[in-house]
Design a protein around this motif. Structure first.
Motif, PDB file in Angstrom:
ATOM      1  N   ALA A  39      23.281  -0.862 -24.003  1.00 34.64           N
ATOM      2  CA  ALA A  39      21.850  -1.007 -24.292  1.00 34.64           C
ATOM      3  C   ALA A  39      21.010  -0.525 -23.113  1.00 34.64           C
ATOM      4  N   VAL A  40      21.442  -0.842 -21.896  1.00 31.93           N
ATOM      5  CA  VAL A  40      20.715  -0.394 -20.708  1.00 31.93           C
ATOM      6  C   VAL A  40      20.774   1.133 -20.594  1.00 31.93           C
ATOM      7  N   LEU A  41      21.961   1.720 -20.806  1.00 26.68           N
ATOM      8  CA  LEU A  41      22.091   3.174 -20.728  1.00 26.68           C
ATOM      9  C   LEU A  41      21.212   3.859 -21.766  1.00 26.68           C
ATOM     10  N   ASN A  42      21.187   3.339 -22.980  1.00 30.19           N
ATOM     11  CA  ASN A  42      20.379   3.949 -24.036  1.00 30.19           C
ATOM     12  C   ASN A  42      18.899   3.846 -23.708  1.00 30.19           C
ATOM     13  N   ALA A  43      18.481   2.684 -23.187  1.00 30.75           N
ATOM     14  CA  ALA A  43      17.074   2.513 -22.815  1.00 30.75           C
ATOM     15  C   ALA A  43      16.683   3.463 -21.683  1.00 30.75           C
ATOM     16  N   LEU A  44      17.563   3.651 -20.712  1.00 35.42           N
ATOM     17  CA  LEU A  44      17.271   4.573 -19.605  1.00 35.42           C
ATOM     18  C   LEU A  44      17.200   6.012 -20.106  1.00 35.42           C
ATOM     19  N   LEU A  46      16.189   6.940 -23.127  1.00 37.84           N
ATOM     20  CA  LEU A  46      14.924   7.069 -23.839  1.00 37.84           C
ATOM     21  C   LEU A  46      13.738   7.117 -22.882  1.00 37.84           C
ATOM     22  N   LYS A  47      13.848   6.395 -21.776  1.00 36.61           N
ATOM     23  CA  LYS A  47      12.735   6.341 -20.824  1.00 36.61           C
ATOM     24  C   LYS A  47      12.664   7.585 -19.947  1.00 36.61           C
ATOM     25  N   THR A  48      13.812   8.043 -19.449  1.00 37.55           N
ATOM     26  CA  THR A  48      13.820   9.116 -18.452  1.00 37.55           C
ATOM     27  C   THR A  48      14.183  10.488 -19.023  1.00 37.55           C
ATOM     28  N   ARG A  49      14.856  10.516 -20.173  1.00 35.12           N
ATOM     29  CA  ARG A  49      15.403  11.742 -20.745  1.00 35.12           C
ATOM     30  C   ARG A  49      16.374  12.435 -19.791  1.00 35.12           C
ATOM     31  N   ASP A  50      16.972  11.645 -18.913  1.00 34.27           N
ATOM     32  CA  ASP A  50      18.017  12.162 -18.034  1.00 34.27           C
ATOM     33  C   ASP A  50      19.311  12.207 -18.836  1.00 34.27           C
ATOM     34  N   PHE A  57      26.439   6.931 -22.169  1.00 36.40           N
ATOM     35  CA  PHE A  57      26.418   6.138 -23.406  1.00 36.40           C
ATOM     36  C   PHE A  57      27.512   6.623 -24.357  1.00 36.40           C
ATOM     37  N   ARG A  58      27.591   7.928 -24.566  1.00 37.51           N
ATOM     38  CA  ARG A  58      28.601   8.468 -25.473  1.00 37.51           C
ATOM     39  C   ARG A  58      30.012   8.217 -24.945  1.00 37.51           C
ATOM     40  N   TYR A  59      30.160   8.251 -23.646  1.00 38.43           N
ATOM     41  CA  TYR A  59      31.471   8.026 -23.028  1.00 38.43           C
ATOM     42  C   TYR A  59      31.950   6.598 -23.277  1.00 38.43           C
ATOM     43  N   TRP A  60      31.080   5.618 -23.020  1.00 34.77           N
ATOM     44  CA  TRP A  60      31.489   4.211 -23.094  1.00 34.77           C
ATOM     45  C   TRP A  60      31.426   3.644 -24.503  1.00 34.77           C
ATOM     46  N   VAL A  61      30.636   4.257 -25.403  1.00 36.58           N
ATOM     47  CA  VAL A  61      30.553   3.697 -26.754  1.00 36.58           C
ATOM     48  C   VAL A  61      31.856   3.925 -27.515  1.00 36.58           C
ATOM     49  N   LYS A  62      32.583   4.984 -27.189  1.00 36.27           N
ATOM     50  CA  LYS A  62      33.894   5.181 -27.812  1.00 36.27           C
ATOM     51  C   LYS A  62      34.837   4.039 -27.437  1.00 36.27           C
ATOM     52  N   ILE A  63      34.838   3.696 -26.163  1.00 37.17           N
ATOM     53  CA  ILE A  63      35.695   2.613 -25.672  1.00 37.17           C
ATOM     54  C   ILE A  63      35.257   1.287 -26.272  1.00 37.17           C
ATOM     55  N   PHE A  64      33.937   1.077 -26.372  1.00 39.31           N
ATOM     56  CA  PHE A  64      33.427  -0.163 -26.960  1.00 39.31           C
ATOM     57  C   PHE A  64      33.910  -0.316 -28.402  1.00 39.31           C
ATOM     58  N   ALA A  65      33.877   0.757 -29.174  1.00 38.47           N
ATOM     59  CA  ALA A  65      34.274   0.671 -30.580  1.00 38.47           C
ATOM     60  C   ALA A  65      35.727   0.222 -30.718  1.00 38.47           C
ATOM     61  N   ILE A  66      36.593   0.731 -29.871  1.00 40.84           N
ATOM     62  CA  ILE A  66      38.007   0.369 -29.947  1.00 40.84           C
ATOM     63  C   ILE A  66      38.221  -1.075 -29.506  1.00 40.84           C
ATOM     64  N   VAL A  67      37.590  -1.455 -28.401  1.00 36.89           N
ATOM     65  CA  VAL A  67      37.746  -2.825 -27.893  1.00 36.89           C
ATOM     66  C   VAL A  67      37.175  -3.833 -28.886  1.00 36.89           C
ATOM     67  N   GLY A 122      24.414   6.375 -35.965  1.00 37.40           N
ATOM     68  CA  GLY A 122      23.113   6.573 -36.599  1.00 37.40           C
ATOM     69  C   GLY A 122      22.001   7.146 -35.763  1.00 37.40           C
ATOM     70  N   ARG A 123      22.297   7.669 -34.568  1.00 37.56           N
ATOM     71  CA  ARG A 123      21.201   8.130 -33.712  1.00 37.56           C
ATOM     72  C   ARG A 123      20.320   9.171 -34.415  1.00 37.56           C
ATOM     73  N   SER A 124      20.926  10.167 -35.040  1.00 35.30           N
ATOM     74  CA  SER A 124      20.146  11.230 -35.675  1.00 35.30           C
ATOM     75  C   SER A 124      19.711  10.874 -37.084  1.00 35.30           C
ATOM     76  N   LYS A 125      20.241   9.787 -37.629  1.00 36.95           N
ATOM     77  CA  LYS A 125      19.966   9.448 -39.031  1.00 36.95           C
ATOM     78  C   LYS A 125      18.814   8.455 -39.178  1.00 36.95           C
ATOM     79  N   VAL A 126      18.629   7.576 -38.226  1.00 44.94           N
ATOM     80  CA  VAL A 126      17.601   6.537 -38.348  1.00 44.94           C
ATOM     81  C   VAL A 126      16.496   6.684 -37.313  1.00 44.94           C
ATOM     82  N   GLY A 127      16.626   7.621 -36.397  1.00 45.97           N
ATOM     83  CA  GLY A 127      15.630   7.762 -35.342  1.00 45.97           C
ATOM     84  C   GLY A 127      16.021   6.994 -34.096  1.00 45.97           C
ATOM     85  N   GLU A 128      15.522   7.443 -32.968  1.00 47.89           N
ATOM     86  CA  GLU A 128      15.937   6.858 -31.693  1.00 47.89           C
ATOM     87  C   GLU A 128      15.435   5.432 -31.512  1.00 47.89           C
TER      88      GLU A 128
END
Length: 474
Positions: A39-44, A46-50, A57-67, A122-128
């Protein structure tokens, strides 16, 4: 009832539940912290566009899904044991613990399950904006889940707000007292902080691994390591403070557990020593070869050099917990806690000197400490649960009176099956997670088509991982 391999049915049922819940506990202790990190990575992002934050986020969300998936599966198996191995406990305490566990499903689990798919795909399907909301709800859901489960377990440690019916059942009399029982706030704070610290150490360990592999120019590696070290530096001292407050609460409500943790077989009316190390001998009611600091235990627990502390001699021997297990599990937890604080302080010093990404000995220590959070939470759980013995509901219902009327052979056979299946199934899952962690976060993941979910990204990472690693190393 006949024994199985020299163990009776009650002991085997306890071992089985301890084994399955230890496996299960590993996954929620990671997902609670990792969901908040996402959640923190996604918020950062959206805020910074870095792009770095999106890559992470994409790196760790894969691991989160499995765990997350492994946590759900292991939790379902564990809950069945209430009916199979502990039916007497379920019958007697069901009117209290049943609704609380149902609330956990109706609130936390449904919240997580409802928004998990949106977070993953759902990032591209429901909006950021809605995607950020879904990610936050998953993080909130994991915390709510921990809240209900810890309320149940805390009530078993410090029961109140109930009456006993004519049939021997524990009936709710005051739900507010049941939910907010005396140990609940301390245990909730201690457990949530432990989850965040566990996640920080894993993330820091992964970042340190890649720094040691010469990937210091990878901004994703640098950011994940920096964020993890900030978390360790702030949360580890906080966790030690919360643990101290939790210990004082335990002393008030479960003094024999504290006596076992401290190795105090005898009461000390004029100040108790802090036993650093030793070999507890419960048969002789003493700690052999002990190294101790006079009166320091009283100072820590009562804030007075001469504070009185009750020992295990205050209760009959059949009401004493297994001292050696509690004594050593407590020291493992505390020792790791101070090592975690040491990592955080070392990182602050390296950051101040401008060598955070070049301090190879710090990186080596961070890698070694990566799994230490899991060891600490399991050691803490063992301290809590074994220290409660011989009670399943402290002071009211004994563990020996709570089990199902099963033969030891039946429980032993299912225990062996659990051990084999768990190591094969969850061992494979852990191996795959480690494989994902062994690859650094790459810009390729951020440039994936927006509709690509984490499972698709994992497949691409496996295909292109070797060439990506070579490119980063160069």
């Amino acid at each position: 009832m006949q024994d199985f391999l020299g163990l009776d049915a009650v002991t085997l049922a306890r071992i089985q539940f301890g084994f399955t819940v230890s496996f299960h506990f590993i996954f929620p202790s990671f997902t609670i912290g990792l969901a908040s990190y996402l959640a923190v990575l996604n918020a950062l992002w959206l805020k910074t566009r870095d792009e770095t934050y999106l890559r992470l986020f994409r790196y760790w969300v894969k691991i989160f899904a499995i765990v997350f998936a492994m946590g759900v599966v292991s939790g379902i198996v564990m809950s069945y044991q209430f009916g199979t191995n502990w039916s007497v406990f379920s019958d007697k305490a069901g009117p209290v613990i049943g609704p609380l566990m149902a609330y956990e499903v109706l609130t936390a689990f449904f919240l997580e399950a409802g928004f998990l798919g949106i977070m993953l795909f759902g990032r591209s399907k429901v909006g950021e904006g809605l995607h950020m909301f879904a990610t936050a709800m998953v993080a909130v859901g994991t915390a709510i889940s921990a809240t209900w489960i810890l309320s149940v377990n805390s009530w078993m440690q410090t029961p109140q707000g109930f009456t006993i019916g004519e049939n021997g059942q524990y009936l709710p009399a005051d739900w507010m007292q049941i939910i907010f029982n005396p140990s609940f706030p301390y245990r909730l704070a201690h457990a949530l902080t432990a989850s965040y610290l566990t996640t920080a150490l894993v993330v820091g360990g992964v970042g340190a691994w890649h720094l040691l592999r010469g990937r210091s120019r990878n901004t994703g590696v640098r950011v994940m390591f920096s964020m993890a070290m900030w978390m360790a530096a702030v949360v580890a001292p906080l966790q030690i403070f919360i643990g101290d407050q939790h210990g004082l609460n335990t002393l008030e409500h479960q003094p024999m557990k504290v006596a076992a943790m401290e190795g105090h077989f005898e009461s000390h009316p004029d100040g108790a020593p802090l036993i650093l190390f030793g070999l507890p001998d419960q048969d002789a009611q003493t700690v052999r070869y002990k190294i101790e600091v006079p009166k320091l235990s009283s100072l820590i627990l009562t804030h007075s050099w001469d504070g009185a502390l009750s020992g295990l001699d205050a209760v009959p021997r059949d009401q004493q917990p297994p001292v050696a297990i509690v004594f050593w599990s407590f020291r493992i937890m505390v020792g790791l806690g101070f090592l975690m604080m040491g990592v955080g302080l070392w990182s602050l010093w390296a950051r101040w000197r401008g060598t955070l990404y070049d301090a190879r000995w710090l990186h080596r220590l961070a890698v070694v400490m990566g799994p230490s959070g899991f060891v600490a939470v399991i050691a803490g759980w063992i301290t809590t649960e074994v220290g409660r013995q011989p009670w399943v509901i402290y002071g009211h219902l004994a563990t020996a009176d709570s089990h199902s009327p099963l033969d030891a052979a039946a429980v032993g056979t299912s225990l062996i099956a659990f051990v084999v299946v768990y190591f094969l199934l969850f061992g494979s899952g852990v191996a795959y997670i480690l494989r994902l962690m062994s690859k650094p976060p790459e810009p390729r993941e951020a440039r994936l088509k927006d509709g690509a979910g984490p499972m698709h990204a994992a497949g691409l990472g496996a295909v292109h991982g070797e060439s990506s690693e070579r490119g980063t190393a160069q």
